[in-house]
Design a protein around this motif. Structure first.
Motif, PDB file in Angstrom:
ATOM      1  N   UNK A 247       0.831  -1.195   0.000  1.00 16.11           N
ATOM      2  CA  UNK A 247       0.000   0.000   0.000  1.00 16.11           C
ATOM      3  C   UNK A 247       0.871   1.252   0.000  1.00 16.11           C
ATOM      4  N   UNK A 248       0.399   2.279  -0.621  1.00 16.52           N
ATOM      5  CA  UNK A 248       0.922   3.642  -0.564  1.00 16.52           C
ATOM      6  C   UNK A 248       2.139   3.923  -1.425  1.00 16.52           C
ATOM      7  N   UNK A 249       3.009   2.941  -1.669  1.00 15.89           N
ATOM      8  CA  UNK A 249       4.352   3.260  -2.141  1.00 15.89           C
ATOM      9  C   UNK A 249       4.408   3.775  -3.572  1.00 15.89           C
ATOM     10  N   UNK A 250       3.348   3.632  -4.352  1.00 14.15           N
ATOM     11  CA  UNK A 250       3.369   4.224  -5.697  1.00 14.15           C
ATOM     12  C   UNK A 250       3.466   5.742  -5.623  1.00 14.15           C
ATOM     13  N   UNK A 251       3.026   6.336  -4.510  1.00 14.91           N
ATOM     14  CA  UNK A 251       3.097   7.790  -4.355  1.00 14.91           C
ATOM     15  C   UNK A 251       4.542   8.287  -4.336  1.00 14.91           C
ATOM     16  N   UNK A 252       5.475   7.457  -3.879  1.00 16.65           N
ATOM     17  CA  UNK A 252       6.861   7.887  -3.694  1.00 16.65           C
ATOM     18  C   UNK A 252       7.711   7.761  -4.953  1.00 16.65           C
ATOM     19  N   UNK A 253       7.113   7.396  -6.087  1.00 14.93           N
ATOM     20  CA  UNK A 253       7.878   7.174  -7.310  1.00 14.93           C
ATOM     21  C   UNK A 253       7.959   8.480  -8.107  1.00 14.93           C
ATOM     22  N   UNK A 254       9.130   9.085  -8.134  1.00 17.07           N
ATOM     23  CA  UNK A 254       9.298  10.356  -8.839  1.00 17.07           C
ATOM     24  C   UNK A 254       9.279  10.201 -10.361  1.00 17.07           C
ATOM     25  N   UNK A 255       9.472   8.984 -10.867  1.00 17.98           N
ATOM     26  CA  UNK A 255       9.434   8.758 -12.310  1.00 17.98           C
ATOM     27  C   UNK A 255       8.052   8.323 -12.784  1.00 17.98           C
ATOM     28  N   UNK A 256       7.077   8.332 -11.878  1.00 20.22           N
ATOM     29  CA  UNK A 256       5.699   8.015 -12.232  1.00 20.22           C
ATOM     30  C   UNK A 256       4.820   9.219 -11.891  1.00 20.22           C
ATOM     31  N   UNK A 257       3.756   9.455 -12.666  1.00 19.54           N
ATOM     32  CA  UNK A 257       2.838  10.536 -12.300  1.00 19.54           C
ATOM     33  C   UNK A 257       2.001  10.139 -11.099  1.00 19.54           C
ATOM     34  N   UNK A 258       1.595  11.138 -10.315  1.00 18.95           N
ATOM     35  CA  UNK A 258       0.655  10.910  -9.229  1.00 18.95           C
ATOM     36  C   UNK A 258      -0.534  11.837  -9.414  1.00 18.95           C
ATOM     37  N   UNK A 259      -1.723  11.271  -9.399  1.00 20.44           N
ATOM     38  CA  UNK A 259      -2.927  12.078  -9.547  1.00 20.44           C
ATOM     39  C   UNK A 259      -4.146  11.196  -9.581  1.00 20.44           C
ATOM     40  N   UNK A 260      -5.319  11.827  -9.593  1.00 24.35           N
ATOM     41  CA  UNK A 260      -6.562  11.100  -9.569  1.00 24.35           C
ATOM     42  C   UNK A 260      -7.196  10.984 -10.933  1.00 24.35           C
TER      43      UNK A 260
END
Length: 471
Positions: free
Chosen positions: A403-416
């Motif tokens: 859980x949660x750790x996709x948020x910490x990936x700077x090479x991936x976008x984060x958004x809804x």
């Protein structure tokens, strides 16, 4: 520090806009200097930042602040510094052969003045994280932290004022009235993190100025336990994801779906995991408090409503309200149904409803029947089931087997997506959000486009006919 008068916001925006007009494309050296100052603010004042957030919460784990706020912001700054030269470089774009010898390129330009509205749950990360991207893109920034974190907001305003000219980066403090005036300003871009309900109001206020918006919202993010999952391992990871910041996390798992007949085993494993992570609650500095009495009362009302409608309540670790009235025990809800408020509203607290499903089709149907969530979590080893869930459901982002750790990936976008937000940031995606990629066509002295100018006649018809055969 005195709070801002809403009438002064217009003057501050005008001053930032005037400063931008004098420096419409900040050099790499200027941008790096601003990022360097943000890095110094993060590293040199981390202890004070954690203490201010602890004061606002009435008990917030300093370790969680260090991990989920200070570390993530420092990583974002480092990533931006490392990639800034490439991000700002004009980009060659292919030119269709029929337009040769012309050539295309994209020029990333700052938008101008960016407004950022941050929430209370991760006040430092969700203030400075978007600011990192906006500054890397060359913008001026006005930042409005939440009125629910007054200690932090005043500290941030003071620290920023000591390191930045107000025409570079400025923190606006104040309550709801100031917030409403802030989002109504004609920014070149408005970035908002918060609830879906408030996000709708922000979008309407921005629409009056045709201000483009990025909305980072929330929703009911599911965790799906596949029959192939390691239940004990999944339980510990779900417990951590749910109880970080006492569940006051926009991407926390909002409810857990388990195969029919496995609720008893999963609730037992979750209880063991929770007791291992948090042997005590009331006096445990690792377990955060609820931000306010009002939010604590809302969460208690969700549990009571579920009880009144037949749900069973399991509290693996009890809480002594006399020690800390804002601490809330981790709570599992069994036997929930759609009539309960806890299954209709985003929870945003340490309550985890568990529902059973019969087969993958039912699990997917349940997820897709609701609004699209900000996050989704899937646990298991069955690759075919995993890919079905990933392809047939929508979510802002996914972590598989955690859980949660996709948020910490700077090479991936984060958004809804949908009701959980619009737009994205982190890394280059944030740079793109706060930039305009201006398309430029370079036309040489001799160009075939002259054949398409009037007076029209046989040459025009022949040339257009030739081109039509090529497409």
């Amino acid at each position: 520090m005195a709070q801002h008068d809403p009438s002064g916001l217009v003057a501050r925006l005008a001053a930032q806009r005037a400063a931008y007009s004098q420096e419409r494309w900040p050099t790499l050296a200027v941008r790096r200097d601003r990022l360097k100052r943000l890095r110094a603010l993060t590293r040199e004042h981390g202890t004070a930042i954690a203490a201010s957030i602890d004061a606002d919460f009435g008990g917030r784990s300093a370790h969680e602040t260090r991990l989920a706020e200070l570390f993530l912001v420092a990583a974002a700054i480092s990533h931006a510094e490392s990639h800034l030269r490439r991000w700002t470089r004009p980009r060659r774009v292919a030119t269709a052969a029929r337009f040769w010898p012309a050539r295309n390129r994209l020029l990333p330009q700052p938008l101008g003045v960016v407004g950022i509205v941050a929430p209370w749950n991760y006040p430092f990360q969700l203030s400075i994280g978007p600011a990192v991207a906006a500054i890397a893109a060359g913008n001026r920034v006005m930042l409005k932290p939440s009125e629910l974190t007054p200690h932090f907001s005043e500290l941030l305003a003071r620290l920023v004022a000591g390191l930045f000219d107000p025409d570079e980066l400025h923190v606006v403090t104040g309550g709801v009235e100031v917030g409403r005036a802030f989002v109504a300003l004609p920014f070149d871009h408005l970035f908002f993190t918060g609830s879906t309900a408030v996000g709708r109001q922000v979008a309407m206020a921005a629409a009056a100025n045709l201000t483009p918006v990025t909305l980072e919202l929330g929703g009911k993010s599911p965790a799906i336990l596949d029959p192939s999952a390691d239940m004990t391992q999944a339980a510990r990871r779900i417990a951590f994801g749910k109880l970080l910041n006492a569940g006051q996390t926009c991407i926390a798992p909002d409810y857990l779906m388990v195969p029919r007949g496995s609720t008893a085993k999963m609730s037992s494993d979750l209880g063991d995991a929770i007791r291992s992570l948090y042997p005590t609650i009331s006096d445990n500095p690792d377990y955060s408090a609820i931000i306010s009495d009002g939010h604590r009362d809302r969460l208690a009302a969700l549990v009571q409503d579920a009880c009144d409608k037949g749900a069973a309540v399991v509290e693996p670790v009890r809480v002594d309200l006399a020690t800390n009235a804002r601490k809330m025990a981790p709570t599992l809800l069994l036997g929930v149904n759609a009539s309960m408020r806890v299954m209709q509203e985003e929870i945003f607290g340490p309550i985890l409803p568990i529902i059973e499903y019969d087969g993958l089709d039912e699990a997917i149907a349940h997820v897709t029947a609701g609004e699209r969530p900000l996050a989704l979590y899937w646990f298991g080893t069955d690759a075919r089931s995993r890919e079905r869930v990933l392809r047939e459901t929508h979510a802002g982002g996914v972590t598989v087997n955690d859980c949660l750790w996709h948020l910490a990936q700077e090479d991936q976008p984060f958004g809804g997506i949908g009701a959980s937000g619009t737009g994205s940031y982190h890394g280059e995606w944030g740079f793109r959000t706060f930039s305009h990629f201006k398309p430029i066509l370079h036309q040489p002295a001799v160009a075939g486009t002259r054949f398409f100018q009037p007076p029209y006649g046989k040459t025009f018809d022949a040339m257009l006919g030739a081109l039509q055969k090529l497409i």
